[in-house]
Design a protein around this motif. Structure first.
Motif, PDB file in Angstrom:
ATOM      1  N   UNK A 353       0.868  -1.171   0.000  1.00  0.00           N
ATOM      2  CA  UNK A 353       0.000   0.000   0.000  1.00  0.00           C
ATOM      3  C   UNK A 353       0.909   1.227   0.000  1.00  0.00           C
ATOM      4  N   UNK A 354       0.577   2.203  -0.820  1.00  0.00           N
ATOM      5  CA  UNK A 354       1.399   3.403  -0.880  1.00  0.00           C
ATOM      6  C   UNK A 354       2.300   3.481  -2.088  1.00  0.00           C
ATOM      7  N   UNK A 355       2.141   2.567  -3.039  1.00  0.00           N
ATOM      8  CA  UNK A 355       2.944   2.621  -4.260  1.00  0.00           C
ATOM      9  C   UNK A 355       2.306   3.618  -5.231  1.00  0.00           C
ATOM     10  N   UNK A 356       2.184   4.847  -4.761  1.00  0.00           N
ATOM     11  CA  UNK A 356       1.485   5.845  -5.551  1.00  0.00           C
ATOM     12  C   UNK A 356       1.888   7.239  -5.068  1.00  0.00           C
ATOM     13  N   UNK A 357       2.833   7.852  -5.759  1.00  0.00           N
ATOM     14  CA  UNK A 357       3.282   9.177  -5.371  1.00  0.00           C
ATOM     15  C   UNK A 357       2.308  10.259  -5.811  1.00  0.00           C
TER      16      UNK A 357
END
Length: 617
Positions: A353-357
């Protein structure tokens, strides 16, 4: 990796309880070499963050240390002595006296060490465990660390739940024979009224393997010999959603007639398949009702708690839910075992989760960096993700409740580099387990027009917040956009589609006669709007509300003591929306509501771009 169980040939000691506890100290560079000099004690299992009043502990970035004394049972002479940690969030180092015996990166999967050569039966040893909460661009989940002007280290992360850390799950000491079973894989099928059970047994030494299947009464219903084979169970009782039935697979290693090792693995006979736009369990269409959840309770943080486990499942049953997603990491094995025994269906998700800048850019107003690049999430991140997949599937492959793997939550699947990042991971997951469908949860930035990876997966899981983050308080417009969005995915990919997240923050006790955001009535109206849309789409296979219960998040002005999208409060009191869901779900029993294929009035809605988000979920 087999879960430790007491058997005919194995014994088990639980090491939970109060351990000595301290945060890292530059003046004590090797804390494992002696007794921790501390007056603090920490309960295991629990996260440490909310236990103490000292903000230095709560805000600490780096290593903390747990320590206790352990005595090896004197009857374990001649046995292998194994130390197992169910999890250490996010990295663990384990010392037996002065010796490093294990190191593991990844906060939600188990690891163990054979410590036979470092301990003696009947004697004590000093057990010291270091746990680091640090997240970087090459960990799963990712994060970054900065240093303030006054020298304090600060952790930044890209997921919207609190970065609880520590020994949140149990620690075990167990014995097993010198010649032992090391792994078991079970795959089930059905031919007519006969259950087909393919099994594979890995052992430390080559020897005779005997396998027996026992029914719920303990009667033997099938038997075979060999490390690989197939059992046939006549007049099989299937594992069904809402009607769990478990068999036991008793695996024995033999030396002549002597049993030298024995291990029992529960299993259920059931099939899972995606056919066209349907999700089938045991050949019948299944409609998911339930929630995204979190391992999150007051004081304990992510610490596993059996009282909450039982109560949460009671609330799932009360609400008419038949399933949940382990958002956004693998849950404790006890949770899956309980789901196995109670017929609750699970979508098992990695900690990716969080692979999205892009989400970070939306929150800060600063133009985001590309998510996938040598400087951001790269081949090292991908390798960590792959290892996490291996460990998740190895741990959970035999659970009948687990019907689908979720590879990631809200990745930047609309960005360049997404396909190169995810395609090898999808291939790996299919190699590790060709029997279960794959999905990922798509963020609102990713649409049916720009998503680059949806065709790789079996089920489209969509996270959407029309009426909350966009068109806030305007449910009529939100309804048009939601329907156009979902129909676009169906038309573009022809796959089954489900809502993996939809929800609205709600303060209990806030009421209004109008559609006022944050009120309990607005949460009800918001859910009703979504449900009207779902019922009009033939390919729709399920709805998971975000979230089951309120949960803690990091500091942020868009949060009031955490995320308030729970249908239940953090202490599990129902909001009005819980009754709305109960009225809808209790009559469904895993069946899809009657579809109404009436087209939305504005055909242009199908191709309208998704409005820019003003916040994260």
């Amino acid at each position: 990796m087999l879960k430790p169980r007491p058997t005919l040939t194995r014994e088990l000691v639980n090491l939970d309880g109060l351990w000595r506890f301290a945060i890292e100290d530059a003046n004590v560079p090797r804390p494992w070499t002696g007794a921790l000099e501390t007056r603090l004690e920490a309960p295991v299992p629990s996260s440490y963050n909310d236990l103490y009043t000292d903000p230095e502990i709560r805000n600490h970035v780096g290593w903390v240390w747990y320590q206790r004394t352990v005595r090896v049972p004197r009857g374990w002479a001649g046995e292998r002595v194994i130390l197992r940690l169910d999890a250490a969030t996010h990295e663990g180092k384990v010392y037996v006296d002065d010796v490093l015996v294990a190191r593991h990166v990844g906060g939600y999967t188990p690891f163990e060490a054979d410590i036979t050569d470092h301990v003696s039966p009947g004697a004590e040893f000093r057990l010291t465990v270091g746990v680091s909460n640090e997240l970087t661009s090459t960990t799963i989940p990712p994060g970054s660390i900065s240093v303030t002007q006054d020298g304090r280290r600060q952790q930044t992360y890209l997921h919207d739940f609190y970065n609880y850390a520590g020994l949140a799950r149990s620690v075990w000491l167990y014995s097993k024979p010198e010649r032992h079973i090391s792994d078991i894989t079970i795959v089930t099928g059905v031919i007519g009224q006969t259950g087909v059970v393919d099994y594979s047994v890995a052992a430390s030494h080559e020897t005779t393997v005997r396998v027996r299947a026992l029914d719920a009464t303990g009667c033997e219903v099938a038997t075979a010999e060999g490390s690989n084979g197939t059992l046939s169970i006549e007049a099989v009782t299937l594992w069904q959603p809402g009607a769990a039935y478990l068999y036991d697979l008793v695996v024995e290693l033999l030396d002549g007639e002597e049993v030298i090792d024995s291990y029992t693995e529960p299993f259920g006979v059931r099939t899972v398949e995606v056919r066209g736009t349907q999700f089938l369990i045991n050949g019948k269409p299944f409609y998911f009702t339930g929630f995204g959840k979190h391992e999150d309770t007051a004081v304990r943080g992510k610490g596993h708690d059996n009282a909450y486990l039982v109560h949460d499942f009671q609330l799932l049953e009360w609400a008419g839910a038949n399933s949940f997603r382990t958002s956004h990491y693998p849950y404790a094995e006890e949770v899956l075992e309980f789901a196995d025994r109670n017929g609750i269906v699970v979508v098992d998700e990695t900690a990716a989760v969080g692979l999205n800048l892009g989400v970070q850019g939306g929150l800060t107003g600063i133009g985001p960096k590309p998510t996938f690049s040598p400087e951001t999430f790269n081949h090292e991140t991908q390798a960590a993700h792959a290892q996490h997949l291996r460990e998740l599937i190895a741990r959970d492959k035999n659970h009948p409740s687990v019907v689908m793997w979720s590879i990631a939550n809200e990745p930047a699947s609309n960005e360049e580099g997404a396909r190169e990042y995810f395609e090898p991971l999808v291939q790996l997951a299919r190699e590790l387990d060709p029997t279960r469908p794959l999905t990922y949860a798509a963020v609102m930035f990713a649409t049916f027009q720009n998503d680059k990876i949806a065709d790789l997966f079996d089920v489209l899981s969509i996270n959407r917040y029309y009426g909350w983050y966009v068109f806030t308080g305007d449910l009529a417009t939100a309804e048009q956009y939601l329907e156009g969005d979902l129909r676009g995915w169906v038309q573009a990919f022809g796959k089954p589609i489900m809502m993996s997240e939809y929800g609205a923050d709600t303060m209990p006790g806030q009421h209004s006669v109008w559609d006022m955001p944050w009120s309990e009535e607005y949460q009800q109206s918001y859910l009703d709007m979504n449900h009207r849309v779902f019922d009009r789409i033939e390919a729709f296979i399920g709805e998971h509300v975000w979230n089951f219960a309120d949960f803690q998040t990091s500091n942020g002005i868009h949060r009031v003591d955490g995320n308030r999208k729970g249908v239940f409060t953090r202490d599990r009191k129902p909001k009005s929306a819980a009754h709305t869901l109960r009225a809808r779900w209790t009559g469904l029993n895993g069946s899809k509501p009657s579809a109404n294929e009436t087209a939305i009035p504005d055909e242009e809605t199908k191709t309208r771009p998704v409005p820019a988000l003003e916040g994260a979920k």
